[in-house]
Design a protein around this motif. Structure first.
Motif, short mmCIF file in Angstrom:
data_model
loop_
_atom_site.label_atom_id
_atom_site.label_comp_id
_atom_site.label_asym_id
_atom_site.label_seq_id
_atom_site.Cartn_x
_atom_site.Cartn_y
_atom_site.Cartn_z
N SER A 59 0.85 -1.18 0.00
CA SER A 59 0.00 0.00 0.00
C SER A 59 0.89 1.23 0.00
N LEU A 60 0.34 2.36 -0.47
CA LEU A 60 1.11 3.59 -0.58
C LEU A 60 0.41 4.74 0.12
N PRO A 61 1.17 5.60 0.82
CA PRO A 61 0.55 6.76 1.46
C PRO A 61 0.19 7.82 0.41
N VAL A 62 -0.98 8.40 0.57
CA VAL A 62 -1.43 9.49 -0.31
C VAL A 62 -2.19 10.52 0.54
N GLU A 63 -1.48 11.11 1.49
CA GLU A 63 -2.10 12.08 2.38
C GLU A 63 -1.64 13.50 2.10
N THR A 64 -0.35 13.67 1.86
CA THR A 64 0.19 15.01 1.68
C THR A 64 0.44 15.30 0.19
N ASP A 65 0.61 16.57 -0.13
CA ASP A 65 0.96 16.92 -1.51
C ASP A 65 2.29 16.29 -1.91
N GLU A 66 3.19 16.17 -0.95
CA GLU A 66 4.47 15.53 -1.25
C GLU A 66 4.26 14.06 -1.63
N ASP A 67 3.38 13.35 -0.90
CA ASP A 67 3.04 11.97 -1.26
C ASP A 67 2.53 11.90 -2.69
N ASP A 84 4.76 23.45 -12.29
CA ASP A 84 3.89 22.33 -12.65
C ASP A 84 3.64 21.35 -11.52
N GLU A 85 4.17 21.59 -10.33
CA GLU A 85 3.95 20.65 -9.23
C GLU A 85 2.47 20.56 -8.86
N ILE A 86 1.78 21.69 -8.80
CA ILE A 86 0.36 21.70 -8.45
C ILE A 86 -0.43 20.94 -9.50
N SER A 87 -0.13 21.18 -10.76
CA SER A 87 -0.80 20.48 -11.85
C SER A 87 -0.54 18.98 -11.80
N SER A 88 0.71 18.60 -11.50
CA SER A 88 1.07 17.18 -11.39
C SER A 88 0.30 16.51 -10.26
N VAL A 89 0.21 17.18 -9.11
CA VAL A 89 -0.53 16.65 -7.97
C VAL A 89 -2.00 16.49 -8.33
N ASP A 90 -2.58 17.51 -8.96
CA ASP A 90 -3.99 17.45 -9.35
C ASP A 90 -4.25 16.32 -10.34
N ASP A 91 -3.37 16.17 -11.34
CA ASP A 91 -3.54 15.11 -12.33
C ASP A 91 -3.44 13.73 -11.68
N CYS A 92 -2.50 13.57 -10.76
CA CYS A 92 -2.33 12.29 -10.07
C CYS A 92 -3.54 11.99 -9.20
N LYS A 93 -4.04 13.00 -8.48
CA LYS A 93 -5.24 12.81 -7.65
C LYS A 93 -6.43 12.40 -8.51
N ASP A 94 -6.59 13.05 -9.67
CA ASP A 94 -7.69 12.70 -10.57
C ASP A 94 -7.56 11.26 -11.06
N PHE A 95 -6.34 10.88 -11.43
CA PHE A 95 -6.10 9.52 -11.93
C PHE A 95 -6.39 8.48 -10.85
N ILE A 96 -5.86 8.67 -9.66
CA ILE A 96 -6.09 7.73 -8.56
C ILE A 96 -7.57 7.73 -8.19
N GLY A 97 -8.21 8.90 -8.23
CA GLY A 97 -9.65 8.96 -7.99
C GLY A 97 -10.42 8.11 -8.98
N CYS A 98 -10.01 8.13 -10.22
CA CYS A 98 -10.63 7.29 -11.25
C CYS A 98 -10.44 5.81 -10.92
N LEU A 99 -9.21 5.44 -10.55
CA LEU A 99 -8.93 4.03 -10.21
C LEU A 99 -9.76 3.59 -9.00
N LEU A 100 -9.96 4.48 -8.04
CA LEU A 100 -10.80 4.17 -6.88
C LEU A 100 -12.26 4.03 -7.31
N GLU A 101 -12.72 4.94 -8.15
CA GLU A 101 -14.11 4.93 -8.61
C GLU A 101 -14.45 3.66 -9.37
N ILE A 102 -13.56 3.24 -10.26
CA ILE A 102 -13.88 2.05 -11.07
C ILE A 102 -13.53 0.74 -10.37
#
Length: 147
Positions: A59-67, A84-102
């Motif tokens: 399992s992987l931690p995903v709590e902080t922006d650094e995570d 681009d760090e904020i954009s990268s974090v947002d894109d990663c959160k969206d992607f993981i959110g999709c994986l959680l949703e499906i």
């Protein structure tokens, strides 16, 4: 499912490899991922599975922006620009959110993400490791010399 403590403990160790069905892309969940993110998202998912397999507890931690930024880097979603760090974090959160949703990922309730499939693979290896620790099959007749 009840799992012996020894099996559970040995299942927490990183896996050198895991089974990957040759028709995984035909799974409904993977079809949804491919529809939404294409082959790049499918590749990022399998890279994430490799990372999960290679970590303790799978399992992987995903709590902080650094995570999130570290995860984005690991799965190829980090952008290189100065802002681009904020954009990268947002894109990663969206992607993981999709994986959680499906249903390809779940949250463990402790700020971490995990895959039920990787957990199943880990239990398989935990069982193999526990059985291997018991040693080989004993000789039927102990007075019989070893060959």
């Amino acid at each position: 499912m009840m799992v012996a403590k020894e099996v559970h403990d040995k299942a927490q160790d990183p896996m050198a490899w895991f089974q990957h069905d040759s028709n995984a892309a035909q799974d409904q969940k993977c079809q949804r991922l491919l529809f939404r993110y294409g082959n790049a998202g499918y590749g990022a998912f399998w890279r994430l599975c490799e990372i999960l397999a290679n970590t303790t507890t799978h399992s992987l931690p995903v709590e902080t922006d650094e995570d999130w930024l570290i995860l984005a880097e690991q799965i190829g979603m980090r952008k290189a620009g100065a802002f681009d760090e904020i954009s990268s974090v947002d894109d990663c959160k969206d992607f993981i959110g999709c994986l959680l949703e499906i249903g390809l990922l779940t949250r463990d309730g402790k700020g971490r993400i995990e895959s039920a499939r990787m957990q199943k693979n880990a239990l398989y290896f935990g069982m193999q490791r526990a059985n291997g620790a018991k040693g080989g099959r004993p000789r039927k007749n102990k007075s019989e010399p070893m060959k």
